[in-house]
Scaffold this motif. Structure first.
Motif, short mmCIF file in Angstrom:
data_model
loop_
_atom_site.label_atom_id
_atom_site.label_comp_id
_atom_site.label_asym_id
_atom_site.label_seq_id
_atom_site.Cartn_x
_atom_site.Cartn_y
_atom_site.Cartn_z
N ASP A 42 16.08 11.82 0.62
CA ASP A 42 16.95 11.46 1.74
C ASP A 42 16.33 10.43 2.66
N ILE A 43 15.00 10.22 2.57
CA ILE A 43 14.37 9.27 3.48
C ILE A 43 13.89 8.00 2.80
N GLY A 44 13.90 7.95 1.47
CA GLY A 44 13.47 6.74 0.79
C GLY A 44 14.18 5.49 1.29
N PRO A 45 15.53 5.50 1.38
CA PRO A 45 16.22 4.31 1.89
C PRO A 45 15.84 3.96 3.32
N LYS A 46 15.55 4.97 4.15
CA LYS A 46 15.14 4.70 5.53
C LYS A 46 13.77 4.03 5.57
N LEU A 47 12.87 4.48 4.73
CA LEU A 47 11.56 3.86 4.66
C LEU A 47 11.68 2.41 4.21
N LEU A 48 12.52 2.17 3.21
CA LEU A 48 12.71 0.81 2.71
C LEU A 48 13.35 -0.06 3.79
N ALA A 49 14.28 0.48 4.56
CA ALA A 49 14.91 -0.29 5.63
C ALA A 49 13.89 -0.71 6.68
N GLU A 50 12.94 0.16 7.00
CA GLU A 50 11.90 -0.19 7.97
C GLU A 50 11.01 -1.30 7.44
N VAL A 51 10.66 -1.22 6.17
CA VAL A 51 9.81 -2.26 5.58
C VAL A 51 10.55 -3.59 5.52
N ARG A 52 11.83 -3.55 5.16
CA ARG A 52 12.62 -4.78 5.11
C ARG A 52 12.75 -5.41 6.50
N ALA A 53 12.95 -4.59 7.52
CA ALA A 53 13.09 -5.11 8.87
C ALA A 53 11.81 -5.79 9.34
N ALA A 54 10.66 -5.22 8.96
CA ALA A 54 9.38 -5.82 9.33
C ALA A 54 9.10 -7.08 8.52
N THR A 55 9.47 -7.05 7.26
CA THR A 55 9.16 -8.17 6.36
C THR A 55 10.08 -9.35 6.57
N PHE A 56 11.35 -9.08 6.80
CA PHE A 56 12.35 -10.15 6.93
C PHE A 56 12.99 -10.07 8.31
N PRO A 57 12.25 -10.42 9.38
CA PRO A 57 12.80 -10.33 10.74
C PRO A 57 13.97 -11.29 10.92
N ALA A 58 14.94 -10.84 11.71
CA ALA A 58 16.16 -11.65 11.90
C ALA A 58 15.92 -12.85 12.80
N ASP A 59 14.87 -12.81 13.64
CA ASP A 59 14.70 -13.83 14.66
C ASP A 59 13.59 -14.84 14.38
N ARG A 60 12.96 -14.75 13.21
CA ARG A 60 11.88 -15.69 12.91
C ARG A 60 11.62 -15.73 11.41
N PRO A 61 10.93 -16.77 10.92
CA PRO A 61 10.65 -16.85 9.47
C PRO A 61 9.73 -15.72 9.03
N ARG A 62 9.83 -15.38 7.77
CA ARG A 62 8.96 -14.34 7.20
C ARG A 62 7.52 -14.81 7.20
N SER A 63 6.62 -13.96 7.69
CA SER A 63 5.18 -14.25 7.64
C SER A 63 4.42 -13.20 6.84
N LEU A 64 5.07 -12.09 6.56
CA LEU A 64 4.46 -11.02 5.77
C LEU A 64 4.74 -11.24 4.28
N PRO A 65 3.91 -10.68 3.41
CA PRO A 65 4.23 -10.74 1.98
C PRO A 65 5.53 -10.00 1.71
N SER A 66 6.28 -10.48 0.72
CA SER A 66 7.56 -9.86 0.39
C SER A 66 7.32 -8.58 -0.40
N THR A 67 7.49 -7.44 0.28
CA THR A 67 7.25 -6.16 -0.38
C THR A 67 8.15 -5.94 -1.59
N PRO A 68 9.45 -6.26 -1.52
CA PRO A 68 10.28 -6.07 -2.72
C PRO A 68 9.80 -6.88 -3.92
#
Length: 292
Positions: A42-68
């Motif tokens: 039940d929490i796997g999708p929530k964990l992935l959503a947190e990682v996506r939000a950190a990796t692909f921020p809406a307000d700036r270019p990606r600076s982290l490695p692409s976890t997916p």
């Protein structure tokens, strides 16, 4: 069982399952894992959503490695490595330590001569068994429900049918950056002591800069917030493994054999300092360093 039975480190296996489930839905997928969706909890999708939000921020270019992309490449890379190892008729044992929510025993074809061991904490294997109820592995499959920090996990593995006198292939996937350096050295020593001549090893590990660079904080803070921070990295994985009797080579995602057309970033030369790196390590027990 529910995901509340899993501790923070154990729950990271649900993130991996969520990443593999998402990869399976892609048209350009690097592999297909039909069981990942069962394993996300039940929490796997929530964990992935947190990682996506950190990796692909809406307000700036990606600076982290692409976890997916990283996870897709890592999974495919080690899929291929294990399948090549299993094709050798002298190789009769494969050990995943830790196994997490991995489904390779169920989704990949395996030769009849292979005995396949999954080692992980009891709560992880119990959750996984419940989620895969009714699904048969495609290999002689043995589970060993024990913490890898336990004093007797080697004996538990042998009791499950592992034979230290025969060649084996070990995969330490998603492990080494979660345990302190001293524990990493102990782990490699303990694994090496169970390996006969001709045995193989594979693992992933980050470099030390990946734990300290300011632009990595977004991802590091996510894992720290979950209660499972990254605590160890090594700049020279070949030397690290050589110190424990292994002859290995390390490649980075994006290099020709670890790309698969998916790594989105440049791969800096190994001589360049202060850049984040992740390594896929593969190799063998060094000649003359067999089990005593």
């Amino acid at each position: 069982m529910t995901t509340t039975s899993l501790n923070p480190v154990e729950r990271t296996a649900l993130l991996t399952a969520a990443l593999r489930s998402a990869e399976t839905l892609r048209e350009d997928r690097l592999y297909s894992d039909p069981y990942a969706e069962r394993l996300v909890g039940d929490i796997g999708p929530k964990l992935l959503a947190e990682v996506r939000a950190a990796t692909f921020p809406a307000d700036r270019p990606r600076s982290l490695p692409s976890t997916p992309d990283y996870n897709a490449i890592r999974t495919r890379f080690f899929d291929d490595y294990l399948q090549r190892a299993a094709a050798d008729r002298q190789m009769t044992q494969i050990v995943l330590a830790p196994a997490g929510m991995d489904s390779r025993a169920y989704r990949l074809p395996w030769p009849e001569h292979i005995r396949y061991f999954e080692v992980d904490r009891p709560a992880v294997l119990a959750f996984k068994s419940e989620r895969l109820d009714g699904v048969s592995p495609r290999v002689d499959h043995r589970t060993v429900a024990v913490d890898l920090t336990a004093a007797d996990w080697e004996q538990r593995l042998i009791a499950a049918g592992y034979d230290p006198s025969l060649p084996s292939t070990w995969l330490l996937e998603g492990l080494l950056y979660y345990i302190p350096g001293a524990d990493t050295h102990r782990m490699l020593d303990r694994v090496a002591a169970l390996m006969a001549p001709g045995s193989r090893i594979a693992a992933d590990i980050v470099n030390s800069a990946a734990l300290t660079l300011p632009h990595m904080r977004g991802l590091l803070d996510v894992f720290e917030g979950w209660g499972c921070p990254w605590v160890y990295g090594d700049d020279e994985p070949e030397q690290l493994f050589a110190g424990h009797g292994f002859d290995v080579r390390a490649v980075q995602p994006g290099e020709p054999e670890a790309d698969f057309g998916r790594w989105p970033d440049a791969v800096p030369d190994r001589e360049i300092k202060d850049v984040r790196r992740v390594f896929f390590v593969t190799g063998r027990r060094a000649t003359g360093a067999g089990r005593s």
